[in-house]
Each structure stands twice: as C-alpha cells, then as structure tokens.
Enzyme design. Structure first.
Site, short mmCIF file in Angstrom:
data_model
loop_
_atom_site.label_atom_id
_atom_site.label_comp_id
_atom_site.label_asym_id
_atom_site.label_seq_id
_atom_site.Cartn_x
_atom_site.Cartn_y
_atom_site.Cartn_z
N CYS A 111 -10.73 7.30 -27.53
CA CYS A 111 -12.06 7.30 -28.16
C CYS A 111 -13.00 6.73 -27.12
O CYS A 111 -13.02 5.52 -26.90
CB CYS A 111 -12.06 6.47 -29.44
SG CYS A 111 -13.67 6.47 -30.26
N CYS A 114 -16.09 4.24 -28.60
CA CYS A 114 -15.79 3.00 -29.33
C CYS A 114 -14.28 2.92 -29.51
O CYS A 114 -13.56 2.82 -28.52
CB CYS A 114 -16.55 2.93 -30.65
SG CYS A 114 -16.33 4.35 -31.72
N SER A 115 -13.79 2.95 -30.73
CA SER A 115 -12.33 2.85 -30.93
C SER A 115 -11.91 3.55 -32.22
O SER A 115 -11.08 3.04 -32.96
CB SER A 115 -11.90 1.39 -30.96
OG SER A 115 -12.59 0.67 -31.97
N CYS A 116 -12.47 4.73 -32.49
CA CYS A 116 -12.08 5.49 -33.68
C CYS A 116 -10.59 5.78 -33.61
O CYS A 116 -10.07 6.19 -32.58
CB CYS A 116 -12.88 6.79 -33.76
SG CYS A 116 -14.63 6.52 -34.11
#
Length: 212
Positions: A111, A114-116
């Site tokens: 991702c 961000c950190s999906c």
C-alpha cells in the site's frame, strides 16, 4: 513488470514506536484506571483480533482453494463473496481481490500511500508493511525487497506488484508446496503464513528432520 493501482486513500500512515507493547500496556492501564475503558470489552476486542480476525482466517481460505477447484474458481472470480462463505467480512475487507502465484508469476502486495490491509483475513498489518522503505521500494525494486525477505525470484518469473487502497485490498494465493498432497485442509492451513499471503514469503513444507 510491476503493475500499480493508484487511488485516493482516506487515512494517513502512522508510525509505530519501537516500544509499542510498553506504550499500549501503559495506555490500557490508564484508561481502565480512569474508568474510560471496560476491561471486559477490551479483552473481547483483543480476542477478536487474535483468534477471529487474522492470518488464521486467510490460511483457511488458501487451504480450501488448494483442495477445492470450484472454490478456487469462485475465489479468483469474486474474492469478496468467496471469502464471505467462511463468514469473514466487514470493515477493511469489503472489496477483496485474490491474485494467484504460479510458476510464471509471483505477486506482491503493498500500500504505497498508507497501510490499507485486509483485516478480516490477515489481522492488523505488521510494522514493516507500514514502513516507508517497504511502501516505496516494493514498487521500485520488488525483486530486491523479496530478496531481503529471503525469497529469490528467477528472472524468467514475472513479479507483479498490487497497490491496495481504501477501496480495494489484495490477498495472495500462494503456490501449494510440493510434498503436501496428503495433508488435510487443517494441516495445509497450518503451513500458510501471513507473509506468504502478502507475497513476501513462500509456503514451505517441512522436510524430514526440520524442527516442528
């Protein structure tokens, strides 16, 4: 060749401190002491992410796909619906796509903004997945990143990079390891790791003499 999926993300990356455990314990104690958090509710939440939401769920999906061709076809055609057959759904897992590793293709999930991450099948994202170096280098130098995880990809194997977003999350269906043909679904699921479902590891079948 890397394939990138670019979309707007609706939440920002958060750095996790190195002393995360100590900080969480201190915050938990403070909140409970001030009556802001019910310890029973907190325990229930922790139990959910440790036992009901996490890599064990994803491993069950992978094991079923290895054993059941019809389920595998449904999983690759409509991952969200096929995963929901296990009862795994909800926030951070509403729109899923499963990509299959083969002898010709190795898939890697990242991702970039961000950190999906697909919480219902993988739990909470590891620190390295949220780190800036992984998020940037996975697209620029995926083979180098995989090498650092101990995975050497031959030059004749294509590496595809999939960029998860707030709207769409990916899960890797790893290759079934040789020698596992006699294993049950539960035994196969026990071999599947979180990292293999992100694409930074392979699923290995323990050789005779390996430590349990």
């Amino acid at each position: 060749m890397a394939q990138e999926q670019h979309h707007d993300h609706d939440h920002a990356h958060q750095e996790v401190p190195s002393d995360l455990t100590l900080r969480v314990k201190a915050l938990e104690s403070l909140l409970v002491e001030r009556g802001l958090v019910d310890p029973a509710a907190l325990d229930a939440l922790i139990d959910t992410y440790e036992h009901k939401v996490g890599p064990r769920n994803g491993a069950r999906v992978v094991a079923r796909a290895w054993l059941d061709p019809a389920y595998k076809a449904r999983l690759l055609a409509d991952a969200t619906a096929a995963i929901a057959e296990f009862g795994f759904s909800g926030r951070q897992g509403e729109h899923m796509v499963v990509v299959e590793n083969t002898r010709q293709v190795h898939n890697l999930v990242v991702c970039t903004l961000c950190s999906c991450y697909p919480w219902p099948v993988l739990g909470l994202p590891p620190v390295w997945y949220k780190s800036a170096p992984y998020r940037s280098r996975a697209v620029i130098d995926p083979r180098g990143v995989l090498r650092e995880f101990g995975v050497e990809i031959p030059e004749n194997v294509e590496v595809r990079v999939w960029d998860s977003t707030a709207e769409l999350r990916y899960l890797v269906l790893p290759e079934r390891p040789a020698g596992s043909e006699h294993l049950s679904e539960d035994e196969l699921a026990a071999l599947v790791t979180r990292d293999a479902m992100v694409g930074v590891a392979r699923v290995e079948y323990p050789k005779a003499g390996d430590a349990a």
